[in-house]
Design an enzyme around this catalytic site. Structure first.
Site, mmCIF file in Angstrom:
data_model
loop_
_atom_site.group_PDB
_atom_site.id
_atom_site.type_symbol
_atom_site.label_atom_id
_atom_site.label_comp_id
_atom_site.label_asym_id
_atom_site.label_seq_id
_atom_site.Cartn_x
_atom_site.Cartn_y
_atom_site.Cartn_z
ATOM 1 N N ASP A 35 -5.271 12.088 1.038
ATOM 2 C CA ASP A 35 -6.703 11.903 1.297
ATOM 3 C C ASP A 35 -7.451 13.149 0.827
ATOM 4 O O ASP A 35 -7.016 14.279 1.067
ATOM 5 C CB ASP A 35 -6.951 11.663 2.789
ATOM 6 C CG ASP A 35 -8.343 11.129 3.057
ATOM 7 O OD1 ASP A 35 -8.466 9.963 3.465
ATOM 8 O OD2 ASP A 35 -9.325 11.886 2.842
ATOM 9 N N HIS A 57 -7.265 -10.128 3.892
ATOM 10 C CA HIS A 57 -7.278 -10.534 2.487
ATOM 11 C C HIS A 57 -5.880 -10.397 1.880
ATOM 12 O O HIS A 57 -5.375 -11.306 1.220
ATOM 13 C CB HIS A 57 -8.286 -9.645 1.743
ATOM 14 C CG HIS A 57 -8.588 -10.084 0.342
ATOM 15 N ND1 HIS A 57 -9.288 -9.282 -0.539
ATOM 16 C CD2 HIS A 57 -8.294 -11.220 -0.335
ATOM 17 C CE1 HIS A 57 -9.413 -9.915 -1.684
ATOM 18 N NE2 HIS A 57 -8.813 -11.084 -1.603
ATOM 19 N N ASN A 97 -8.911 1.160 8.947
ATOM 20 C CA ASN A 97 -10.306 0.893 9.288
ATOM 21 C C ASN A 97 -10.756 -0.350 8.528
ATOM 22 O O ASN A 97 -10.509 -0.462 7.324
ATOM 23 C CB ASN A 97 -11.180 2.087 8.907
ATOM 24 C CG ASN A 97 -10.831 3.330 9.690
ATOM 25 O OD1 ASN A 97 -10.537 3.252 10.878
ATOM 26 N ND2 ASN A 97 -10.834 4.476 9.030
ATOM 27 N N HIS A 108 -11.243 -1.243 -0.362
ATOM 28 C CA HIS A 108 -9.930 -1.601 -0.922
ATOM 29 C C HIS A 108 -8.939 -1.276 0.196
ATOM 30 O O HIS A 108 -8.938 -0.140 0.701
ATOM 31 C CB HIS A 108 -9.644 -0.768 -2.176
ATOM 32 C CG HIS A 108 -8.326 -1.097 -2.833
ATOM 33 N ND1 HIS A 108 -8.246 -1.672 -4.091
ATOM 34 C CD2 HIS A 108 -7.059 -0.939 -2.409
ATOM 35 C CE1 HIS A 108 -6.962 -1.851 -4.403
ATOM 36 N NE2 HIS A 108 -6.223 -1.409 -3.400
ATOM 37 N N HIS A 110 -6.495 0.050 2.682
ATOM 38 C CA HIS A 110 -5.724 1.294 2.742
ATOM 39 C C HIS A 110 -5.316 1.562 4.181
ATOM 40 O O HIS A 110 -6.057 1.307 5.111
ATOM 41 C CB HIS A 110 -6.517 2.487 2.191
ATOM 42 C CG HIS A 110 -7.873 2.659 2.785
ATOM 43 N ND1 HIS A 110 -8.932 1.857 2.442
ATOM 44 C CD2 HIS A 110 -8.357 3.547 3.705
ATOM 45 C CE1 HIS A 110 -10.012 2.237 3.113
ATOM 46 N NE2 HIS A 110 -9.689 3.257 3.898
ATOM 47 N N HIS A 112 -4.203 4.681 6.582
ATOM 48 C CA HIS A 112 -4.138 6.132 6.725
ATOM 49 C C HIS A 112 -2.857 6.466 7.480
ATOM 50 O O HIS A 112 -2.598 5.889 8.545
ATOM 51 C CB HIS A 112 -5.299 6.673 7.569
ATOM 52 C CG HIS A 112 -6.667 6.439 7.020
ATOM 53 N ND1 HIS A 112 -7.427 7.455 6.486
ATOM 54 C CD2 HIS A 112 -7.435 5.330 6.936
ATOM 55 C CE1 HIS A 112 -8.608 6.974 6.117
ATOM 56 N NE2 HIS A 112 -8.637 5.682 6.381
#
Ligand code: AMP
Length: 125
Positions: A35, A57, A97, A108, A110, A112
Protein backbone atom coordinates in the site's frame (compact mmCIF):
# COMPACT_ATOMS: atom_id res chain seq x y z
CA UNK A 1 -27.08 -7.68 -10.55
CA UNK A 2 -25.13 -5.41 -12.86
CA UNK A 3 -21.66 -4.34 -11.82
CA UNK A 4 -20.14 -1.40 -13.69
CA UNK A 5 -16.36 -1.60 -13.58
CA UNK A 6 -14.38 1.62 -14.13
CA UNK A 7 -11.38 0.51 -16.19
CA UNK A 8 -9.55 3.76 -15.39
CA UNK A 9 -9.33 3.17 -11.65
CA UNK A 10 -5.87 3.30 -10.10
CA UNK A 11 -5.51 -0.48 -9.67
CA UNK A 12 -6.57 -1.05 -13.27
CA UNK A 13 -3.73 1.31 -14.21
CA UNK A 14 -1.33 -0.68 -12.03
CA UNK A 15 -2.42 -3.89 -13.79
CA UNK A 16 -1.91 -2.21 -17.20
CA UNK A 17 1.55 -1.15 -15.93
CA UNK A 18 0.69 2.51 -16.54
CA UNK A 19 1.74 3.32 -12.98
CA UNK A 20 4.36 1.55 -10.85
CA UNK A 21 3.80 -0.61 -7.80
CA UNK A 22 5.88 -2.51 -5.26
CA UNK A 23 4.88 -6.09 -6.03
CA UNK A 24 5.50 -8.62 -3.27
CA UNK A 25 3.81 -11.65 -4.87
CA UNK A 26 2.16 -12.42 -8.19
CA UNK A 27 0.28 -15.33 -9.75
CA UNK A 28 -1.56 -15.89 -13.02
CA UNK A 29 -4.75 -14.30 -11.62
CA UNK A 30 -3.69 -12.16 -8.66
CA UNK A 31 -1.28 -9.41 -7.66
CA UNK A 32 -0.07 -8.42 -4.18
CA UNK A 33 1.68 -5.09 -3.67
CA UNK A 34 2.56 -2.66 -0.91
CA UNK A 35 0.00 0.00 0.00
CA UNK A 36 1.36 3.41 -0.99
CA UNK A 37 0.16 4.93 2.30
CA UNK A 38 0.73 2.18 4.86
CA UNK A 39 -1.44 2.14 7.98
CA UNK A 40 0.76 -0.48 9.69
CA UNK A 41 4.36 -1.75 9.41
CA UNK A 42 3.05 -4.40 7.03
CA UNK A 43 0.30 -3.19 4.70
CA UNK A 44 -0.19 -5.20 1.54
CA UNK A 45 -3.05 -5.09 -0.95
CA UNK A 46 -4.12 -8.21 -2.82
CA UNK A 47 -6.16 -7.79 -5.99
CA UNK A 48 -7.50 -10.13 -8.64
CA UNK A 49 -6.20 -9.31 -12.12
CA UNK A 50 -9.71 -9.49 -13.54
CA UNK A 51 -12.03 -6.44 -13.61
CA UNK A 52 -14.09 -6.90 -10.46
CA UNK A 53 -15.39 -4.07 -8.29
CA UNK A 54 -15.95 -5.94 -5.05
CA UNK A 55 -16.16 -9.37 -3.46
CA UNK A 56 -19.77 -9.93 -4.55
CA UNK A 57 -18.86 -9.10 -8.16
CA UNK A 58 -15.83 -11.38 -7.95
CA UNK A 59 -17.49 -14.39 -6.33
CA UNK A 60 -20.54 -14.22 -8.60
CA UNK A 61 -18.69 -13.72 -11.91
CA UNK A 62 -15.08 -14.92 -11.63
CA UNK A 63 -14.08 -18.44 -12.58
CA UNK A 64 -13.41 -21.00 -9.87
CA UNK A 65 -9.74 -20.88 -10.91
CA UNK A 66 -9.60 -17.12 -10.29
CA UNK A 67 -11.41 -17.44 -6.95
CA UNK A 68 -9.12 -20.20 -5.71
CA UNK A 69 -6.04 -18.35 -6.95
CA UNK A 70 -7.07 -15.10 -5.21
CA UNK A 71 -7.85 -16.75 -1.87
CA UNK A 72 -4.68 -18.81 -1.91
CA UNK A 73 -2.66 -15.71 -2.84
CA UNK A 74 -3.95 -13.87 0.25
CA UNK A 75 -2.89 -16.73 2.51
CA UNK A 76 0.44 -17.13 0.74
CA UNK A 77 1.27 -13.45 1.33
CA UNK A 78 0.27 -13.79 4.99
CA UNK A 79 2.63 -16.76 5.28
CA UNK A 80 5.42 -15.01 3.35
CA UNK A 81 5.18 -12.07 5.76
CA UNK A 82 5.26 -14.53 8.72
CA UNK A 83 2.01 -13.16 10.12
CA UNK A 84 0.06 -16.39 10.55
CA UNK A 85 -0.47 -17.44 14.20
CA UNK A 86 -0.17 -21.13 13.25
CA UNK A 87 3.52 -20.54 12.52
CA UNK A 88 4.24 -18.27 15.49
CA UNK A 89 3.26 -15.10 13.65
CA UNK A 90 1.59 -12.37 15.68
CA UNK A 91 -1.53 -12.25 13.54
CA UNK A 92 -2.96 -9.75 11.14
CA UNK A 93 -6.13 -8.01 10.01
CA UNK A 94 -7.77 -8.76 6.68
CA UNK A 95 -10.09 -6.01 5.40
CA UNK A 96 -12.16 -5.52 2.25
CA UNK A 97 -13.72 -2.07 2.34
CA UNK A 98 -16.82 -2.16 0.16
CA UNK A 99 -19.05 0.59 -1.19
CA UNK A 100 -20.06 3.84 0.41
CA UNK A 101 -20.40 2.80 4.06
CA UNK A 102 -17.37 0.55 3.77
CA UNK A 103 -15.45 3.65 2.58
CA UNK A 104 -14.01 1.95 -0.50
CA UNK A 105 -11.80 4.44 -2.32
CA UNK A 106 -10.62 2.30 -5.21
CA UNK A 107 -13.38 0.48 -7.15
CA UNK A 108 -11.34 -2.64 -7.89
CA UNK A 109 -11.63 -5.52 -5.38
CA UNK A 110 -8.76 -5.50 -2.92
CA UNK A 111 -8.06 -7.08 0.43
CA UNK A 112 -5.85 -5.20 2.84
CA UNK A 113 -3.44 -7.35 4.87
CA UNK A 114 -2.34 -5.35 7.90
CA UNK A 115 0.16 -6.48 10.49
CA UNK A 116 3.36 -5.79 12.37
CA UNK A 117 1.59 -4.07 15.26
CA UNK A 118 -1.54 -4.48 17.39
CA UNK A 119 -4.30 -3.22 15.11
CA UNK A 120 -6.51 -1.92 17.92
CA UNK A 121 -10.31 -1.85 17.85
CA UNK A 122 -11.91 -3.16 14.70
CA UNK A 123 -13.60 0.13 13.77
CA UNK A 124 -13.84 3.61 15.21
CA UNK A 125 -16.95 4.01 17.40
P1 AMP B 1 -9.83 1.43 0.12
O1 AMP B 1 -10.34 2.56 0.96
O2 AMP B 1 -10.06 0.11 0.77
O3 AMP B 1 -10.37 1.50 -1.28
O4 AMP B 1 -8.27 1.60 0.07
C1 AMP B 1 -7.52 1.93 -1.05
C2 AMP B 1 -6.07 1.80 -0.68
O5 AMP B 1 -5.30 1.92 -1.87
C3 AMP B 1 -5.55 2.87 0.30
O6 AMP B 1 -5.03 2.22 1.46
C4 AMP B 1 -4.48 3.60 -0.50
O7 AMP B 1 -3.39 4.00 0.30
C5 AMP B 1 -4.09 2.55 -1.54
N1 AMP B 1 -3.53 3.08 -2.77
C6 AMP B 1 -4.02 4.07 -3.54
N2 AMP B 1 -3.25 4.26 -4.62
C7 AMP B 1 -2.24 3.36 -4.54
C8 AMP B 1 -1.11 3.03 -5.35
N3 AMP B 1 -0.85 3.71 -6.47
N4 AMP B 1 -0.29 2.04 -4.95
C9 AMP B 1 -0.53 1.37 -3.81
N5 AMP B 1 -1.58 1.61 -3.01
C10 AMP B 1 -2.42 2.60 -3.36
Amino acid sequence: MEFKYDSNNIFAKILKKEIPNETVFETKHSLAFKDINPAAPIHILVIPKGPYINYDHFVSQATNEEIIDFNKTIIQVIKNEKLDPERNGNGYRLIANTGLNGVQEVPHLHFHILGGRNMGFMVSR
